[in-house]
Design a protein around this motif. Structure first.
Motif, PDB file in Angstrom:
ATOM      1  N   ALA A  59       2.629  10.678  14.612  1.00 35.05           N
ATOM      2  CA  ALA A  59       1.211  10.725  14.260  1.00 35.05           C
ATOM      3  C   ALA A  59       0.607   9.330  14.159  1.00 35.05           C
ATOM      4  CB  ALA A  59       1.020  11.481  12.951  1.00 35.05           C
ATOM      5  N   ILE A  60       1.405   8.369  13.703  1.00 33.12           N
ATOM      6  CA  ILE A  60       0.919   6.988  13.543  1.00 33.12           C
ATOM      7  C   ILE A  60       0.951   6.226  14.862  1.00 33.12           C
ATOM      8  CG2 ILE A  60       1.321   4.783  12.365  1.00 33.12           C
ATOM      9  CD1 ILE A  60       2.670   6.476  10.117  1.00 33.12           C
ATOM     10  N   ASN A  61       2.022   6.451  15.644  1.00 32.78           N
ATOM     11  CA  ASN A  61       2.203   5.749  16.917  1.00 32.78           C
ATOM     12  C   ASN A  61       2.002   4.238  16.737  1.00 32.78           C
ATOM     13  OD1 ASN A  61       2.694   5.422  19.666  1.00 32.78           O
ATOM     14  ND2 ASN A  61       0.528   5.697  20.215  1.00 32.78           N
ATOM     15  N   PRO A  62       2.808   3.615  15.866  1.00 31.39           N
ATOM     16  CA  PRO A  62       2.557   2.209  15.512  1.00 31.39           C
ATOM     17  C   PRO A  62       3.033   1.231  16.580  1.00 31.39           C
ATOM     18  CG  PRO A  62       4.550   2.980  14.437  1.00 31.39           C
ATOM     19  CD  PRO A  62       3.968   4.179  15.157  1.00 31.39           C
ATOM     20  N   THR A  63       2.421   0.062  16.578  1.00 26.01           N
ATOM     21  CA  THR A  63       2.942  -1.054  17.370  1.00 26.01           C
ATOM     22  C   THR A  63       4.249  -1.507  16.715  1.00 26.01           C
ATOM     23  OG1 THR A  63       1.775  -2.678  16.010  1.00 26.01           O
ATOM     24  CG2 THR A  63       0.604  -1.799  17.940  1.00 26.01           C
ATOM     25  N   LEU A 106       6.307  -0.351   7.976  1.00 30.01           N
ATOM     26  CA  LEU A 106       6.268   1.025   7.500  1.00 30.01           C
ATOM     27  C   LEU A 106       7.569   1.432   6.821  1.00 30.01           C
ATOM     28  CD1 LEU A 106       4.593   2.884  10.509  1.00 30.01           C
ATOM     29  CD2 LEU A 106       3.498   2.072   8.417  1.00 30.01           C
ATOM     30  N   GLU A 107       7.426   2.117   5.697  1.00 30.50           N
ATOM     31  CA  GLU A 107       8.575   2.703   5.013  1.00 30.50           C
ATOM     32  C   GLU A 107       8.167   4.093   4.543  1.00 30.50           C
ATOM     33  OE1 GLU A 107       9.920   0.041   1.963  1.00 30.50           O
ATOM     34  OE2 GLU A 107      10.062  -1.659   3.346  1.00 30.50           O
ATOM     35  N   LYS A 127       3.373  -4.468   3.046  1.00 30.17           N
ATOM     36  CA  LYS A 127       4.247  -3.312   3.209  1.00 30.17           C
ATOM     37  C   LYS A 127       3.398  -2.050   3.070  1.00 30.17           C
ATOM     38  CE  LYS A 127       8.156  -3.638   1.107  1.00 30.17           C
ATOM     39  NZ  LYS A 127       9.242  -3.638   0.080  1.00 30.17           N
ATOM     40  N   ILE A 128       3.710  -1.033   3.878  1.00 28.59           N
ATOM     41  CA  ILE A 128       2.986   0.232   3.809  1.00 28.59           C
ATOM     42  C   ILE A 128       4.009   1.345   3.587  1.00 28.59           C
ATOM     43  CG2 ILE A 128       1.445   1.848   4.978  1.00 28.59           C
ATOM     44  CD1 ILE A 128       0.457  -0.517   6.685  1.00 28.59           C
ATOM     45  N   VAL A 133       0.839  -1.192   0.000  1.00 31.75           N
ATOM     46  CA  VAL A 133       0.000   0.000   0.000  1.00 31.75           C
ATOM     47  C   VAL A 133       0.876   1.244   0.000  1.00 31.75           C
ATOM     48  CG1 VAL A 133      -1.778   1.293   1.254  1.00 31.75           C
ATOM     49  CG2 VAL A 133      -1.802  -1.211   1.292  1.00 31.75           C
ATOM     50  N   ILE A 134       0.515   2.209  -0.830  1.00 33.94           N
ATOM     51  CA  ILE A 134       1.126   3.532  -0.782  1.00 33.94           C
ATOM     52  C   ILE A 134       0.087   4.487  -0.217  1.00 33.94           C
ATOM     53  CG2 ILE A 134       2.034   5.474  -2.118  1.00 33.94           C
ATOM     54  CD1 ILE A 134       3.011   3.423  -4.194  1.00 33.94           C
ATOM     55  N   ILE A 135       0.447   5.196   0.842  1.00 32.02           N
ATOM     56  CA  ILE A 135      -0.426   6.217   1.427  1.00 32.02           C
ATOM     57  C   ILE A 135       0.213   7.576   1.167  1.00 32.02           C
ATOM     58  CG2 ILE A 135      -1.420   7.139   3.554  1.00 32.02           C
ATOM     59  CD1 ILE A 135      -1.585   4.302   4.620  1.00 32.02           C
ATOM     60  N   THR A 136      -0.514   8.457   0.504  1.00 28.21           N
ATOM     61  CA  THR A 136       0.030   9.760   0.140  1.00 28.21           C
ATOM     62  C   THR A 136      -0.183  10.761   1.262  1.00 28.21           C
ATOM     63  OG1 THR A 136      -2.030  10.443  -0.941  1.00 28.21           O
ATOM     64  CG2 THR A 136      -0.413   9.306  -2.300  1.00 28.21           C
ATOM     65  N   ALA A 137       0.925  11.322   1.767  1.00 27.01           N
ATOM     66  CA  ALA A 137       0.843  12.310   2.850  1.00 27.01           C
ATOM     67  C   ALA A 137       1.946  13.353   2.692  1.00 27.01           C
ATOM     68  CB  ALA A 137       0.947  11.618   4.206  1.00 27.01           C
ATOM     69  N   ALA A 138       2.261  13.686   1.436  1.00 31.85           N
ATOM     70  CA  ALA A 138       3.358  14.625   1.184  1.00 31.85           C
ATOM     71  C   ALA A 138       2.879  16.031   0.870  1.00 31.85           C
ATOM     72  CB  ALA A 138       4.231  14.113   0.027  1.00 31.85           C
TER      73      ALA A 138
END
Length: 230
Positions: free
Chosen positions: A67-71, A78-79, A51-52, A11-16
């Motif tokens: 902002a994500i505060n991932p486990t 995450l990349e 993969k994200i 997955v690609i998440i756009t946040a730029a």
């Protein structure tokens, strides 16, 4: 997010983007939403992907992680990739990043980091459509009557509403074919704002699947309040 017969899906998440229309100093993806943020809600929706990849402004990795505060498990997936001057360039940067990695996915989903209300049903609709048709995008029928206007603001065409759709994300594609399509699009003299348009020009048709009226993109301050109230 679950997968059909366990195909490898990234997955690609756009946040730029700069979030200028939100009117504040903080990027809309980092704004608080319920127990987390807009970005964390997007990431959580795709947490079972292989993969994200998240496109971010240069130097924003620590802010994005906060902002994500991932486990720990999620963090391992995450990349981060520095975005370009346009959404199209940001996506190509992310695709190049994946192409240069040790393992490549069969399919890629691309999702706006400002669409935190995406449901698992919409994601599954896109995955199923992508596996069957090579490319799929969710859409909803517009409730307003849409007209085409000219540069002077006059109506020039009355469009048939039954043949129109408002496209959402995630959009799904065969990874290799989308990568090649994006490379071709980078060499022409046109700026694309939508990956389905690039696929349509260089790879083939995109299957429309059912979207969700609540899968809104956060653009203005009121959008976040309205969406959170649903």
């Amino acid at each position: 997010m679950t997968t059909h017969s366990n195909p490898k899906i990234a997955v690609i998440i756009t946040a730029a983007g700069s979030s200028t229309r939100m009117g504040g100093t903080q990027k809309k993806e980092y704004l608080p939403l319920k127990e987390g943020t807009v970005l964390s809600a997007c990431v959580k929706a795709f947490e079972t992907a292989s993969k994200i990849i998240i496109t971010i402004p240069a130097g924003d990795e620590q802010q994005a992680l906060k902002a994500i505060n991932p486990t720990d498990e999620l963090k391992s997936k995450l990349e981060f990739v520095t975005g370009g001057t346009t959404r199209q360039k940001s996506i190509l940067n992310a695709l190049e990043h994946i192409k240069n990695s040790a393992e490549q996915p069969q399919y890629i989903l691309i999702h706006d980091g400002a669409r935190p209300f995406v449901t698992q049903q919409v994601i599954q609709n896109v995955i199923a459509g992508t596996i069957q048709y090579e490319a799929a995008a969710p859409g909803i029928k517009p409730t307003d009557t849409i007209k085409q206007i000219n540069s002077e603001g006059f109506i020039v065409k009355h469009l048939e509403r039954s043949l129109l759709t408002a496209i959402q994300t995630p959009q799904g594609f065969i990874f290799e074919k989308l990568y090649e399509a994006h490379k071709k699009a980078a060499d022409d003299d046109y700026e694309y704002t939508d990956d389905s348009e690039i696929w349509g020009k260089y790879a083939g048709p995109v299957k429309l699947v059912e979207g969700d009226i609540n899968n809104k993109k956060i653009t203005y301050p009121g959008d976040l309040e309205k969406g959170a109230a649903k």
